[in-house]
Write an enzyme that holds these catalytic residues in place. Structure first.
Site, PDB file in Angstrom:
ATOM      1  N   ASP A  57      49.675  26.354  51.631  1.00 21.81           N
ATOM      2  CA  ASP A  57      48.903  26.190  50.400  1.00 21.81           C
ATOM      3  C   ASP A  57      47.824  27.274  50.307  1.00 21.81           C
ATOM      4  O   ASP A  57      47.092  27.352  49.316  1.00 21.81           O
ATOM      5  CB  ASP A  57      48.325  24.776  50.253  1.00 21.81           C
ATOM      6  CG  ASP A  57      47.418  24.387  51.399  1.00 21.81           C
ATOM      7  OD1 ASP A  57      47.246  25.190  52.334  1.00 21.81           O
ATOM      8  OD2 ASP A  57      46.873  23.267  51.359  1.00 21.81           O
ATOM      9  N   GLU A 128      47.848  17.917  56.402  1.00 21.94           N
ATOM     10  CA  GLU A 128      46.583  18.126  57.124  1.00 21.94           C
ATOM     11  C   GLU A 128      45.933  16.778  57.450  1.00 21.94           C
ATOM     12  O   GLU A 128      45.824  15.919  56.572  1.00 21.94           O
ATOM     13  CB  GLU A 128      45.619  18.946  56.266  1.00 21.94           C
ATOM     14  CG  GLU A 128      46.088  20.365  56.017  1.00 21.94           C
ATOM     15  CD  GLU A 128      45.057  21.198  55.266  1.00 21.94           C
ATOM     16  OE1 GLU A 128      43.944  20.705  54.979  1.00 21.94           O
ATOM     17  OE2 GLU A 128      45.382  22.362  54.949  1.00 21.94           O
ATOM     18  N   GLU A 195      43.801  24.688  63.980  1.00 16.20           N
ATOM     19  CA  GLU A 195      43.116  25.779  63.283  1.00 16.20           C
ATOM     20  C   GLU A 195      41.643  25.834  63.671  1.00 16.20           C
ATOM     21  O   GLU A 195      40.912  24.839  63.573  1.00 16.20           O
ATOM     22  CB  GLU A 195      43.253  25.605  61.756  1.00 16.20           C
ATOM     23  CG  GLU A 195      42.550  26.715  60.992  1.00 16.20           C
ATOM     24  CD  GLU A 195      43.003  26.850  59.543  1.00 16.20           C
ATOM     25  OE1 GLU A 195      43.959  26.178  59.122  1.00 16.20           O
ATOM     26  OE2 GLU A 195      42.373  27.653  58.822  1.00 16.20           O
TER      27      GLU A 195
END
Ligand code: KIV
Length: 277
Positions: A57, A128, A195
């Site tokens: 995204d 996520e 991340e």
């Protein structure tokens, strides 16, 4: 190796599956993942041998010019995924479920994931978050759709974080992230993106789960690495976090090429006799 030989090697190569990634972790072969959003780039990346292509995204940033990943819609993601899937012969194609298409409702999550698989021909989806989205992950997996998790700096939550700084430096957040990784594995995820977290935490998480971890700004101990292709190839010039390595400077290359073209047009050196009928 010529491009022709390489592309026929890719055509003959066996497709990367979620099982391939599991095997790569077992054999300690690092997994190379990059983002892709369009046919032409995806074809080049696939032929170059990348293992996983993520229709991220981050398209919201690098393709559409938005400041965050929040505005991109499921329809946009399906469009980008269709372009990528058409190009790919070998890599596993994972597609991000965008903000608002899965949170809070596991039936909606399943419907979104099914649309991505059916309309784009994707191979897997990525979501996520940790504990709060475990029911959505479990529901999607009941339909036979592989799910990749994503922990740490999850950009869809940027307004909760308020900053793009490294996550989980504090003990409490680090412990919760480690627990979330185990929850995602137990929910059935086939891999987890980590991340922007400390390298030591990523190492600990990688050792604690049997599924592969794919790091971005998470140090060298993950089972694989991912970068946004536009960053790795130097197409983005205004985004320089320390975790990005520039493998090319394509913005400069393109600028030079375009300026040469403008020069040739202005001086009537293009087209020449060989380029005319
Ligand atoms: O959207 C994206 O590109 C991602 C990567 C940064 C992992 O989620």
């Amino acid at each position: 190796m010529s491009t022709q030989i390489r592309s026929s090697a890719v055509q003959n190569a066996r497709r990367v599956t979620t099982q391939t990634l599991q095997q790569m972790k077992a054999e300690q072969t690092p997994i190379a993942m990059l983002t892709a959003y369009d046919y032409t780039s995806a074809r080049i990346l696939d032929q170059a041998g990348v293992d996983v292509l993520l229709v991220g995204d981050s398209a919201s940033n690098v393709m559409a010019g938005h400041e965050t990943t929040l505005p991109i819609t499921l329809e946009h993601m399906i469009y980008h995924a269709q372009c990528v899937v058409r190009a790919v012969r070998r890599a596993l194609v994972v597609v991000d479920l965008p903000f608002g298409s899965y949170q809070g409702n596991s039936k909606k999550a399943l419907v979104s994931a099914i649309r991505v698989m059916k309309e784009a021909g994707a191979h897997a989806v990525k979501l996520e978050g940790g504990r709060p989205i475990v029911p959505m992950i479990e529901r999607i997996i009941t339909a036979g759709i592989p799910v990749m998790g994503h922990l740490g700096l999850t950009p869809q939550s940027i307004y909760k974080f308020g900053t793009y700084k490294v996550r989980a430096r504090e003990e409490q957040e680090a412990e919760e992230l480690a627990r979330d990784a185990v929850r995602l594995e137990q929910a059935g995820c086939f891999a987890i993106v980590l991340e922007k977290i400390p390298a030591q935490l990523a190492q600990q998480v990688t050792a604690s789960v049997r599924i592969p971890t794919i790091g971005i700004g998470a140090g060298p101990h993950c089972d694989g690495q991912v970068l946004v292709t536009h960053d790795a190839l130097g197409l983005t010039t205004d985004f320089n976090p320390r975790f990005v390595r520039h493998y090319a400077h394509l913005a400069d290359t393109i600028t030079d090429a375009v300026q040469a073209y403008i020069r040739d047009v202005r001086t009537r050196q293009f087209p020449g006799p060989d380029e005319s009928y």
